[in-house]
Design a protein around this motif. Structure first.
Motif, mmCIF file in Angstrom:
data_model
loop_
_atom_site.group_PDB
_atom_site.id
_atom_site.type_symbol
_atom_site.label_atom_id
_atom_site.label_comp_id
_atom_site.label_asym_id
_atom_site.label_seq_id
_atom_site.Cartn_x
_atom_site.Cartn_y
_atom_site.Cartn_z
ATOM 1 N N LEU A 166 11.792 9.246 -6.197
ATOM 2 C CA LEU A 166 12.794 8.483 -5.465
ATOM 3 C C LEU A 166 12.583 7.004 -5.764
ATOM 4 O O LEU A 166 12.058 6.246 -4.954
ATOM 5 N N GLU A 167 12.987 6.611 -6.942
ATOM 6 C CA GLU A 167 12.788 5.242 -7.391
ATOM 7 C C GLU A 167 13.934 4.863 -8.317
ATOM 8 O O GLU A 167 14.351 5.652 -9.166
ATOM 9 N N ALA A 168 14.424 3.629 -8.149
ATOM 10 C CA ALA A 168 15.655 3.220 -8.826
ATOM 11 C C ALA A 168 15.597 3.373 -10.345
ATOM 12 O O ALA A 168 16.522 3.905 -10.956
ATOM 13 N N ARG A 169 14.514 2.918 -10.978
ATOM 14 C CA ARG A 169 14.508 2.851 -12.437
ATOM 15 C C ARG A 169 14.586 4.230 -13.107
ATOM 16 O O ARG A 169 15.473 4.460 -13.931
ATOM 17 N N GLU B 122 7.828 7.446 1.639
ATOM 18 C CA GLU B 122 7.399 6.407 0.711
ATOM 19 C C GLU B 122 8.260 6.469 -0.544
ATOM 20 O O GLU B 122 8.462 7.543 -1.112
ATOM 21 N N GLN B 123 8.735 5.320 -0.982
ATOM 22 C CA GLN B 123 9.552 5.266 -2.195
ATOM 23 C C GLN B 123 8.684 5.505 -3.419
ATOM 24 O O GLN B 123 7.497 5.244 -3.392
ATOM 25 N N GLY B 124 9.312 5.938 -4.493
ATOM 26 C CA GLY B 124 8.619 5.972 -5.782
ATOM 27 C C GLY B 124 7.629 7.105 -5.925
ATOM 28 O O GLY B 124 7.594 7.759 -6.948
ATOM 29 N N VAL B 125 6.823 7.357 -4.891
ATOM 30 C CA VAL B 125 5.828 8.419 -5.028
ATOM 31 C C VAL B 125 6.362 9.776 -4.565
ATOM 32 O O VAL B 125 5.860 10.820 -4.969
ATOM 33 N N THR B 126 7.383 9.760 -3.716
ATOM 34 C CA THR B 126 7.991 11.020 -3.274
ATOM 35 C C THR B 126 9.074 11.406 -4.287
ATOM 36 O O THR B 126 9.719 10.539 -4.862
ATOM 37 N N THR B 127 9.254 12.704 -4.519
ATOM 38 C CA THR B 127 10.306 13.142 -5.453
ATOM 39 C C THR B 127 11.433 13.844 -4.694
ATOM 40 O O THR B 127 11.289 14.182 -3.518
ATOM 41 N N GLN C 100 0.828 -1.212 0.000
ATOM 42 C CA GLN C 100 0.000 0.000 0.000
ATOM 43 C C GLN C 100 0.859 1.258 0.000
ATOM 44 O O GLN C 100 0.413 2.332 -0.386
ATOM 45 N N TYR C 101 2.072 1.116 0.479
ATOM 46 C CA TYR C 101 2.982 2.266 0.521
ATOM 47 C C TYR C 101 3.913 2.227 -0.678
ATOM 48 O O TYR C 101 4.227 1.171 -1.209
ATOM 49 N N GLY C 102 4.335 3.394 -1.078
ATOM 50 C CA GLY C 102 5.281 3.475 -2.172
ATOM 51 C C GLY C 102 4.620 3.249 -3.517
ATOM 52 O O GLY C 102 3.396 3.270 -3.633
ATOM 53 N N SER C 103 5.452 3.049 -4.556
ATOM 54 C CA SER C 103 4.904 2.844 -5.894
ATOM 55 C C SER C 103 4.827 1.356 -6.186
ATOM 56 O O SER C 103 5.311 0.526 -5.416
ATOM 57 N N GLU C 104 4.246 1.012 -7.327
ATOM 58 C CA GLU C 104 4.055 -0.398 -7.650
ATOM 59 C C GLU C 104 5.388 -1.138 -7.770
ATOM 60 O O GLU C 104 5.529 -2.263 -7.294
ATOM 61 N N THR C 105 6.366 -0.488 -8.409
ATOM 62 C CA THR C 105 7.647 -1.167 -8.599
ATOM 63 C C THR C 105 8.605 -0.973 -7.423
ATOM 64 O O THR C 105 9.566 -1.717 -7.287
ATOM 65 N N SER C 106 8.358 0.026 -6.599
ATOM 66 C CA SER C 106 9.190 0.229 -5.400
ATOM 67 C C SER C 106 8.299 0.376 -4.174
ATOM 68 O O SER C 106 8.082 1.476 -3.690
ATOM 69 N N PRO C 107 7.773 -0.754 -3.694
ATOM 70 C CA PRO C 107 6.854 -0.649 -2.564
ATOM 71 C C PRO C 107 7.568 -0.329 -1.248
ATOM 72 O O PRO C 107 8.787 -0.524 -1.132
ATOM 73 N N PRO D 83 26.637 9.627 -9.943
ATOM 74 C CA PRO D 83 26.785 10.846 -10.742
ATOM 75 C C PRO D 83 25.814 11.920 -10.245
ATOM 76 O O PRO D 83 24.751 11.599 -9.726
ATOM 77 N N TRP D 84 26.188 13.185 -10.435
ATOM 78 C CA TRP D 84 25.427 14.284 -9.853
ATOM 79 C C TRP D 84 24.182 14.634 -10.666
ATOM 80 O O TRP D 84 24.138 14.411 -11.867
ATOM 81 N N LEU D 85 23.226 15.241 -9.985
ATOM 82 C CA LEU D 85 22.062 15.801 -10.657
ATOM 83 C C LEU D 85 22.040 17.311 -10.420
ATOM 84 O O LEU D 85 22.754 17.827 -9.550
ATOM 85 N N PHE D 86 21.184 17.994 -11.199
ATOM 86 C CA PHE D 86 21.190 19.457 -11.217
ATOM 87 C C PHE D 86 19.764 19.981 -11.040
ATOM 88 O O PHE D 86 18.814 19.192 -11.063
ATOM 89 N N PRO D 87 19.588 21.294 -10.885
ATOM 90 C CA PRO D 87 18.257 21.815 -10.523
ATOM 91 C C PRO D 87 17.111 21.304 -11.396
ATOM 92 O O PRO D 87 16.025 21.048 -10.884
ATOM 93 N N GLU D 88 17.349 21.115 -12.701
ATOM 94 C CA GLU D 88 16.228 20.695 -13.553
ATOM 95 C C GLU D 88 15.827 19.240 -13.335
ATOM 96 O O GLU D 88 14.837 18.781 -13.905
ATOM 97 N N HIS D 89 16.568 18.498 -12.501
ATOM 98 C CA HIS D 89 16.247 17.081 -12.303
ATOM 99 C C HIS D 89 15.487 16.801 -11.015
ATOM 100 O O HIS D 89 15.220 15.646 -10.691
ATOM 101 N N VAL D 90 15.134 17.845 -10.257
ATOM 102 C CA VAL D 90 14.567 17.591 -8.923
ATOM 103 C C VAL D 90 13.194 16.915 -8.970
ATOM 104 O O VAL D 90 12.758 16.349 -7.976
ATOM 105 N N SER D 91 12.519 16.955 -10.124
ATOM 106 C CA SER D 91 11.196 16.339 -10.168
ATOM 107 C C SER D 91 11.243 14.817 -10.276
ATOM 108 O O SER D 91 10.215 14.151 -10.254
ATOM 109 N N LEU D 92 12.430 14.243 -10.368
ATOM 110 C CA LEU D 92 12.546 12.779 -10.448
ATOM 111 C C LEU D 92 12.011 12.128 -9.177
ATOM 112 O O LEU D 92 12.265 12.603 -8.075
#
Lengths: 217, 503
Positions: free
Chosen positions: B318-321, B271-276, B244-251, B307-316
């Motif tokens: 929190l999920e591995a894939r 929660e994984q996957g649903v939080t950015t 019930q918590y997290g996303s389907e692929t990252s519960p 590897p680093w991420l930058f301001p335009e990537h913050v909407s990703l």
């Protein structure tokens, strides 16, 4: 000094008995030697080699791989300041510089009175509380330069400091070499039995037994 | 001082109203005692497990898709299934050697809730027939070692660990083991080497996949502390509740440590996957944004190896894939935030220096390469860089990790992401990890490196590679091209015209 004393030999045997193969006990035993003497001596390594049945060279081979084992005497307190990335961006280098100036030593050095050894270390897992340090592996978090000075004065005067976190409040900071203040003790009547892998050939019994009651998954 | 009152948070941990699976007891001052553990549902998961068959417990873990929390993110239930069927004994090794820069969650789990970890170990052992468990705790974590030693003694005394656990046929020993300062020992085969009393150098896979050939050559499951800490809750509440918590692929949930230039750094269970990343970095109940007067410049999204991420990537999310596709990794759940006050070259050097210090020395590309990278970056930072150094850095990186290296997209330059993971010429990923900050920083902030190389004069001191005085003043130094070469006039030692014609 040097070879393990009688009480520590007894402890060493207890530690060795927890492992299916004696050499596995080597790192805990090296810690025990360091706890006794404050550093790891050649004589202690030779003694450990006898205890676990390997050559002294093998013990030294293992010992020299690990940063925490010191092959020379150190100060009573090992002051390890983290300068890795999360701490660096929040002023760890200033803290290290201040520590160098205050103690009059560079990383790796020991104060003349034998109280402090300073080290510049890698991430010690308290990144959100930067800048951080450890004294004999007890954490000091979000330390300002004034906090650092207070901590040093506390350690000199009382052997403990409110800036350092211990497992139980008010515990003193033990001298270098002692890690956790308690030890695991496996008692004869409770242990499941530690056996060498070659003596086990069958699956454990519980893999086939039927549970007493069935609960919904 | 076990008052039992719920205090807002333990040092570093930030309490939120998010669902909690592994940090539910962190607020209690005495959370590490058996009394508090039992008063808050402790060892109920074990009882629920013992009420089922081992196979059923394994199936629940498989169904719930409990992803490994150490870095690789492989599902624990599937990993458990890799043990060859008829080889005994099998061992459990708990990886508590947490040392990835930026990461700390396992330390808190061990210090604040040691019984939860012990219970998780017992459930894993019961599920797949592991007869002895070794709890490998990082050497530098003295408080965690002390708490675990106390907790194990309590648990043995109360009959939760050891022979005939809770009156059943289930018997297992848990042994507290601790390291002595070596990052590489967090790699599972190096961990096993270390546990055998050797230098902690990784083993080659194949054949040394631990599930097949691990500790003492026996099948061995190596699981991260946080992974195992999920099992008691899972056994009590079941796979459906977990999903019930997290996303389907990252519960489920995951612990993230956010450090650096944010207003409220801390360890959060979300929660994984649903939080950015955006939620975590800017959310009111989390880090509350970048410190005042500054803007986000870059962030390390999954530990020093990422590897680093930058301001335009913050909407990703929190999920591995998706994070992998974006050119980096979710890794160990460590986010290091750097604002516009950060010197990219200096930050890059600091991360690279870590890998240079921690290389175990087994594989030449890493042993030599990481220290070369460090030296070159140091001289650039010191104002002694050479124009060819930037390509040299990339070339060394290419020898450790051939081919295009994973890196984030950069819209301003029209560059796409190279997906994770990197290739490697080494046995383990330590060497390739040292390339991550170099490729990330150089692609994005090449001008910062070039600026340092172009302006070598600092405090009036000249570096060895600075343009010579001769070049600047027109005076001739000893290595300047000779007048003869420039004018075509022949000096006394020049080959004779006859010799030249003959050749």
């Amino acid at each position: 000094m040097s070879r393990l004393n009688e009480a520590n030999v007894a402890l060493a045997h207890e530690i060795i008995a927890r492992y299916p193969k004696p050499k596995s006990a080597l790192i805990p035993l090296l810690h025990l030697a360091q706890e006794q003497d404050g550093w790891v001596t050649d004589e202690a390594m030779a003694h450990l080699a006898e205890l676990v049945g390997v050559t002294p060279a093998e013990v030294k081979g293992t010992c020299t791989f690990y940063e925490m084992f010191k092959l020379h005497p150190t100060g009573r307190y090992m002051v390890n300041i983290c300068t890795n990335i999360a701490c660096q961006v929040l002023g760890a280098e200033d803290l290290l510089h201040h520590a160098e100036e205050t103690l009059g030593i560079r990383p790796g050095g020991t104060t003349d009175d034998g109280m402090f050894t300073l080290e510049d270390v890698e991430c010690i897992a308290a990144c959100t509380e930067a800048p951080c340090l450890q004294v004999n592996y007890r954490f000091g978090l979000r330390l300002s330069i004034d906090d650092f000075d207070e901590m040093i004065a506390d350690l000199r005067e009382r052997g403990r400091s409110d800036h350092l976190i211990t497992a139980n409040p008010g515990e003193p900071i033990p001298s270098h070499g002692t890690l956790g203040l308690s030890r695991q003790h496996l008692t004869e009547e409770r242990t499941a039995g530690i056996v060498a892998p070659e003596l086990v050939t069958e699956a454990p019994v519980w893999l086939t037994f039927e549970p007493k009651q069935e609960e919904g998954a | 001082m076990a008052t039992g009152e719920y205090v807002p948070h333990a040092p570093g941990y930030v309490d939120t109203d998010d669902p909690k699976i592994v940090t539910s007891r962190f607020g209690y001052e005495d959370s590490y005692t058996l009394d508090r553990y039992l008063a808050t549902g402790g060892y109920e998961g074990l009882k629920a497990a013992l009420g089922r068959t081992s196979e059923a417990c394994h199936n629940i873990t498989r169904e719930a898709t409990v992803l490994g929390r150490g870095g690789a993110g492989f599902p624990a239930g599937i990993k458990w299934g890799f043990c060859p069927p008829d080889v005994w004994p099998r061992y459990l090794v708990v990886n508590g050697d947490e040392s990835e820069p930026g990461t700390y969650k396992d330390r808190l789990l061990m210090e604040r809730d040691p019984h939860q970890l012990i219970e998780g170990c017992l459930i894993a052992c019961y599920s797949i027939g592991l007869t002895q468990c070794f709890l490998y705790v990082r050497g530098e974590m003295a408080v965690a070692q002390q708490r675990l030693a106390d907790a194990l003694n309590e648990a043995y005394e109360a009959g939760y660990v050891g022979k005939n656990i809770l009156g059943t046929d289930f018997s297992v020993d848990i042994v507290l083991h601790w390291g002595a300062g070596a990052y590489i020992v967090g790699e599972e085969t190096a961990l096993i080497e270390s546990l055998e009393g050797n230098r902690g150098m990784p083993r080659l896979k194949p054949p040394f996949f631990p599930a097949a050939v691990g500790l003492y050559g026996q099948p061995t499951i190596v699981n991260n502390v946080e992974t195992l800490a999920n099992l008691p809750w899972l056994m009590s509440n079941g796979a459906e509740a977990y999903k019930q918590y997290g996303s389907e692929t990252s519960p489920g949930t995951r612990m993230f440590a956010v450090s650096g230039h944010v207003k409220r750094p801390g360890v959060y269970e979300v929660e994984q996957g649903v939080t950015t990343y955006e939620d975590l970095l800017y959310g009111d109940k989390y880090c509350q944004g970048i410190r005042d007067g500054h803007e986000l410049k870059m962030f390390i999204p999954g530990g020093g190896s990422a590897p680093w991420l930058f301001p335009e990537h913050v909407s990703l999310p929190l999920e591995a894939r998706p994070v992998g596709a974006a050119g980096t990794m979710l890794g160990s759940g460590a986010i290091v935030v750097m604002d516009d006050s950060t010197d990219a070259v200096k930050a890059c050097l600091r991360v690279v220096r870590f890998f240079a210090r921690e290389s175990c020395g087994k594989c030449a590309p890493c042993r030599e390469g990481t220290s070369w990278e460090e030296k070159i970056l140091q001289r650039i930072l010191d104002g002694n860089g050479r124009p060819e150094d930037l390509d040299l850095l990339l070339d060394i990186g290419d020898n450790i990790s051939p081919g295009p290296y994973p890196v984030a997209s950069d819209e301003s330059q029209g560059l796409e992401a190279v997906p994770f993971p990197p290739r490697q010429t080494t046995i383990c990923p330590l060497g390739p990890s040292s390339v991550a900050p170099i490729v990330s920083a150089l692609r994005r902030f090449r001008h910062e490196f070039e600026a340092k190389i172009a302006t070598p004069v600092e405090l009036g001191l000249r570096g060895p590679n600075a343009p010579s005085e001769a070049e600047e003043t027109g005076l001739r130094g000893p290595n300047a091209p000779s007048e003869a070469e420039e004018t075509g006039l022949r000096g006394p030692n020049a080959p004779s015209e006859a010799e030249e014609v003959a050749s």
